[in-house]
Write a protein that holds these residues in place. Structure first.
Motif, PDB file in Angstrom:
ATOM      1  N   ALA A 416      -2.950   5.536   3.478  1.00 14.47           N
ATOM      2  CA  ALA A 416      -2.968   6.986   3.669  1.00 14.47           C
ATOM      3  C   ALA A 416      -4.129   7.610   2.903  1.00 14.47           C
ATOM      4  N   PHE A 417      -4.362   7.160   1.684  1.00 13.10           N
ATOM      5  CA  PHE A 417      -5.470   7.708   0.903  1.00 13.10           C
ATOM      6  C   PHE A 417      -6.808   7.395   1.569  1.00 13.10           C
ATOM      7  N   GLY A 418      -6.945   6.171   2.050  1.00 13.61           N
ATOM      8  CA  GLY A 418      -8.196   5.792   2.697  1.00 13.61           C
ATOM      9  C   GLY A 418      -8.478   6.577   3.959  1.00 13.61           C
ATOM     10  N   MET A 419      -7.432   6.871   4.737  1.00 12.55           N
ATOM     11  CA  MET A 419      -7.618   7.523   6.026  1.00 12.55           C
ATOM     12  C   MET A 419      -7.615   9.052   5.932  1.00 12.55           C
ATOM     13  N   MET A 420      -6.976   9.604   4.912  1.00 14.29           N
ATOM     14  CA  MET A 420      -6.818  11.063   4.839  1.00 14.29           C
ATOM     15  C   MET A 420      -7.798  11.735   3.875  1.00 14.29           C
ATOM     16  N   THR A 421      -8.521  10.951   3.083  1.00 20.68           N
ATOM     17  CA  THR A 421      -9.496  11.534   2.160  1.00 20.68           C
ATOM     18  C   THR A 421     -10.835  10.827   2.318  1.00 20.68           C
ATOM     19  N   ARG A 422     -11.838  11.424   1.688  1.00 18.59           N
ATOM     20  CA  ARG A 422     -13.151  10.783   1.647  1.00 18.59           C
ATOM     21  C   ARG A 422     -13.585  10.562   0.199  1.00 18.59           C
ATOM     22  N   ARG A 423     -12.620  10.486  -0.684  1.00 21.56           N
ATOM     23  CA  ARG A 423     -12.902  10.309  -2.102  1.00 21.56           C
ATOM     24  C   ARG A 423     -13.035   8.830  -2.439  1.00 21.56           C
ATOM     25  N   THR A 424     -13.740   8.526  -3.507  1.00 25.19           N
ATOM     26  CA  THR A 424     -13.884   7.154  -3.989  1.00 25.19           C
ATOM     27  C   THR A 424     -13.028   6.972  -5.244  1.00 25.19           C
ATOM     28  N   LEU A 425     -12.707   5.714  -5.550  1.00 26.90           N
ATOM     29  CA  LEU A 425     -11.757   5.417  -6.622  1.00 26.90           C
ATOM     30  C   LEU A 425     -12.420   4.742  -7.814  1.00 26.90           C
ATOM     31  N   ASN A 426     -11.788   4.918  -8.967  1.00 27.42           N
ATOM     32  CA  ASN A 426     -12.087   4.073 -10.119  1.00 27.42           C
ATOM     33  C   ASN A 426     -11.360   2.749  -9.864  1.00 27.42           C
ATOM     34  N   ASP A 427     -12.089   1.793  -9.350  1.00 25.58           N
ATOM     35  CA  ASP A 427     -11.480   0.598  -8.768  1.00 25.58           C
ATOM     36  C   ASP A 427     -10.601  -0.166  -9.753  1.00 25.58           C
ATOM     37  N   ARG A 428     -10.982  -0.232 -11.009  1.00 27.03           N
ATOM     38  CA  ARG A 428     -10.237  -1.057 -11.956  1.00 27.03           C
ATOM     39  C   ARG A 428      -8.860  -0.479 -12.285  1.00 27.03           C
ATOM     40  N   LEU A 429      -8.640   0.820 -12.000  1.00 25.17           N
ATOM     41  CA  LEU A 429      -7.351   1.445 -12.286  1.00 25.17           C
ATOM     42  C   LEU A 429      -6.375   1.383 -11.100  1.00 25.17           C
ATOM     43  N   VAL A 430      -6.839   0.902  -9.953  1.00 21.36           N
ATOM     44  CA  VAL A 430      -5.975   0.862  -8.769  1.00 21.36           C
ATOM     45  C   VAL A 430      -4.708   0.023  -8.999  1.00 21.36           C
ATOM     46  N   PRO A 431      -4.802  -1.189  -9.592  1.00 20.41           N
ATOM     47  CA  PRO A 431      -3.567  -1.953  -9.822  1.00 20.41           C
ATOM     48  C   PRO A 431      -2.560  -1.227 -10.713  1.00 20.41           C
ATOM     49  N   VAL A 432      -3.060  -0.430 -11.677  1.00 15.59           N
ATOM     50  CA  VAL A 432      -2.149   0.326 -12.536  1.00 15.59           C
ATOM     51  C   VAL A 432      -1.314   1.290 -11.699  1.00 15.59           C
ATOM     52  N   VAL A 433      -1.963   1.969 -10.744  1.00 18.85           N
ATOM     53  CA  VAL A 433      -1.266   2.933  -9.884  1.00 18.85           C
ATOM     54  C   VAL A 433      -0.289   2.224  -8.950  1.00 18.85           C
ATOM     55  N   THR A 434      -0.741   1.162  -8.295  1.00 17.45           N
ATOM     56  CA  THR A 434       0.095   0.511  -7.278  1.00 17.45           C
ATOM     57  C   THR A 434       1.287  -0.228  -7.889  1.00 17.45           C
ATOM     58  N   ILE A 435       1.149  -0.675  -9.127  1.00 23.25           N
ATOM     59  CA  ILE A 435       2.281  -1.318  -9.806  1.00 23.25           C
ATOM     60  C   ILE A 435       3.170  -0.276 -10.470  1.00 23.25           C
ATOM     61  N   GLY A 436       2.534   0.782 -11.004  1.00 21.37           N
ATOM     62  CA  GLY A 436       3.297   1.813 -11.707  1.00 21.37           C
ATOM     63  C   GLY A 436       4.226   2.600 -10.806  1.00 21.37           C
ATOM     64  N   ALA A 437       3.806   2.883  -9.562  1.00 20.92           N
ATOM     65  CA  ALA A 437       4.627   3.693  -8.660  1.00 20.92           C
ATOM     66  C   ALA A 437       5.976   3.050  -8.347  1.00 20.92           C
ATOM     67  N   PRO A 438       6.043   1.756  -7.981  1.00 27.57           N
ATOM     68  CA  PRO A 438       7.359   1.145  -7.754  1.00 27.57           C
ATOM     69  C   PRO A 438       8.243   1.139  -9.003  1.00 27.57           C
ATOM     70  N   ILE A 439       7.622   0.994 -10.181  1.00 25.84           N
ATOM     71  CA  ILE A 439       8.414   1.040 -11.421  1.00 25.84           C
ATOM     72  C   ILE A 439       9.024   2.420 -11.607  1.00 25.84           C
ATOM     73  N   LEU A 440       8.248   3.471 -11.347  1.00 24.47           N
ATOM     74  CA  LEU A 440       8.784   4.835 -11.425  1.00 24.47           C
ATOM     75  C   LEU A 440       9.906   5.040 -10.412  1.00 24.47           C
ATOM     76  N   CYS A 441       9.742   4.475  -9.208  1.00 26.21           N
ATOM     77  CA  CYS A 441      10.788   4.588  -8.183  1.00 26.21           C
ATOM     78  C   CYS A 441      12.074   3.909  -8.632  1.00 26.21           C
ATOM     79  N   ALA A 442      11.942   2.758  -9.273  1.00 23.62           N
ATOM     80  CA  ALA A 442      13.127   2.048  -9.762  1.00 23.62           C
ATOM     81  C   ALA A 442      13.840   2.866 -10.830  1.00 23.62           C
ATOM     82  N   LEU A 443      13.073   3.488 -11.727  1.00 26.32           N
ATOM     83  CA  LEU A 443      13.675   4.338 -12.760  1.00 26.32           C
ATOM     84  C   LEU A 443      14.354   5.552 -12.133  1.00 26.32           C
ATOM     85  N   LEU A 444      13.704   6.133 -11.117  1.00 25.63           N
ATOM     86  CA  LEU A 444      14.282   7.288 -10.436  1.00 25.63           C
ATOM     87  C   LEU A 444      15.581   6.914  -9.745  1.00 25.63           C
TER      88      LEU A 444
END
Length: 489
Positions: A416-444
């Motif tokens: 969704a981010f790739g298709m809906m935006t034209r922004r670029t990422l700080n590539d090294r932080l991507v795993p932190v986001v993709t792993i952190g989100a499921p952990i937050l979901c589990a806590l929720l």
């Protein structure tokens, strides 16, 4: 019917699969294995994908769940239709325009190498859990109706079945699976409609009469109007759409077969045809579930959930129906595992090992590496099935959809981010986001009774997970100074 005879039927069916595999895998290479040389017939792919989409979990769990949630799965089915339309007109044109072998290559060109590897990694995790849960369910039924009485242990049954799958996918990959899935889907659907017909005959009912009795017993309810319930109709429909977008459109196993079709137009016809067939077939599974729960009290069957289908057929219906059920069950088993092992092998080789970029390997060396990875995933499947045997949940369809919420959410956020935006990422932080989100979901989810009051999370957890990933990526992004080459049209 004797377990020995049923076992002979199992062996005969497998021999037929081997014959199909031998005929379709001659002169196969890595391109045959990964994308079927881009020459698959769209009608065969569409029909075969019905079996892959449904799997043993649908065959056993959807009818079984009618006793708990009536026809509530129909809400998710409505969402599926919207999801397939989105895949057909949003994702397929992108994949064909970029001429992808692995759909996660899109993430590499658009967002960077870490996003690419994160997407591939979460697919591997998703498909590994989902496919092995489905495989466990069917193996457990086969074990109970045939192999326990022959003294065969569960681990050996699983080992032999995975060995069978390896034998007929080892060389041909997608090129072979397109044909074997077609055979297996034919047997599974034949078994489904034969069981419906026999059940109607046993109950001495017509279809309208059966529906009327289901309505009187509360088995035909589709919609849930309690907004706090996990099964609230709007949540289920929206979640159903996103389940298809992620578990089909962002899933290498499903897209691997779809993009093996030569042209975009034929590939779109493939998925639209699949959608129409699935509506009919899943409705038939729900109707069959209603028939099982009408018949069970009459026959004194006390089994419920995933166990009711096998209990009714193997304990109370004629030998001919038992054979039909067994062949259909086996046919539901193989598509849920063969395509998964093939797709996982493809993703690991292409996206993690970079096999297409390895100039240091000869073509023979690349094929040898791919075969080693294929074998490795088969062994991993064995361990995962034994894990689900230890867990032994009574309704695996719920487990599969729950796992999908955690593992497919990051894929949803990345695409969704790739298709809906034209922004670029700080590539090294991507795993932190993709792993952190499921952990937050589990806590929720664990603390939802404190945080959400009477509201209960259901399948919409997938959307919440994807939204958290999207927001996290937004937080580590910056405005692009040059338009990325692989932005979706």
């Amino acid at each position: 019917m004797s377990p020995a005879l049923l076992f002979c039927i199992l062996i005969a069916y497998f021999a037929l699969l081997l014959g199909v595999a031998w005929a379709t895998s001659r002169n196969a290479n890595n391109d045959s294995f990964f994308i079927g040389n881009k020459s698959s017939n769209w009608m065969l792919v569409a029909f075969g994908m019905v079996g892959t989409t449904l799997s043993g979990a649908t065959f056993i769990s959807v009818p079984g769940a009618v006793g708990i949630d009536a026809f509530g799965y129909g809400q998710v089915l409505i969402g599926y239709v919207f999801g397939y339309i989105a895949v057909v007109y949003l994702l397929l044109p992108l994949y064909y325009r970029l001429k992808l072998t692995s759909i996660y290559t899109y993430l590499d060109g658009r967002l960077g190498r870490r996003a690419y590897q994160s997407g591939a990694g979460f697919f591997i995790l998703s498909r590994l859990f989902g496919a092995t849960a489905r495989l466990y369910l069917v193996v457990a039924v086969l074990q109970s109706i045939i192999l326990d009485s022959l003294g065969v242990p569960f681990w050996l049954t699983t080992f032999v079945i995975l060995g069978m799958i390896l034998l007929y996918t080892y060389q041909g990959g997608v090129k072979t699976i397109v044909w074997t899935d077609t055979l297996q889907t034919t047997c599974m659907l034949g078994g489904l409609f034969a069981c419906v017909w026999f059940m109607l005959g046993h109950l001495d009912l017509t279809v309208p009469q059966a529906l009327r009795q289901m309505h009187e017993r509360g088995l035909s309810r589709v919609f849930t109007f309690d907004a706090d319930s996990p099964n609230f109709w709007l949540k289920q429909i929206v979640a159903g759409a996103f389940i298809v977008v992620t578990m089909t459109g962002m899933d290498q196993e499903m897209m691997q077969k779809t993009i093996s079709v030569k042209t975009l137009g034929d590939s779109q016809k493939n998925l639209l045809s699949l959608t129409a067939v699935l509506v009919v077939v899943l409705s038939a599974f729900l109707f069959l579930g209603g028939l099982l729960y009408l018949y069970a009290p009459i026959a004194g069957v006390t089994a419920t959930g995933d166990k009711i289908f096998a209990a009714v057929v193997m304990g109370h219906l004629p030998a001919a129906v038992q054979i039909i059920f067994l062949v259909a069950l086996i046919s539901a088993l193989f598509p849920s595992a063969d395509g998964a092992i093939t797709a996982l092998t493809s993703t690991f080789c292409i996206d993690i090992l970079g096999i297409k970029r390895r100039d240091d390997l000869s073509e023979e060396g690349k094929q040898r590496l791919r075969r080693h990875v294929h074998l490795g995933f088969a062994l991993l499947f064995l361990l995962m099935v034994l894990f689900f045997k230890w867990v032994d949940n009574p309704s695996m369809i719920g487990v599969i959809l729950k796992l999908a919420g955690y593992t497919y959410g990051p894929l949803l956020g990345l695409f969704a981010f790739g298709m809906m935006t034209r922004r670029t990422l700080n590539d090294r932080l991507v795993p932190v986001v993709t792993i952190g989100a499921p952990i937050l979901c589990a806590l929720l989810e664990y603390n939802q009774h404190y945080l959400l009051g009477h509201y209960r999370l259901g399948l919409e957890l997938l959307i919440v997970n994807g939204a958290l990933v999207f927001l996290g990526l937004l937080a580590i992004s910056r405005r692009a100074t040059i338009k990325p080459a692989a932005v979706a049209a």
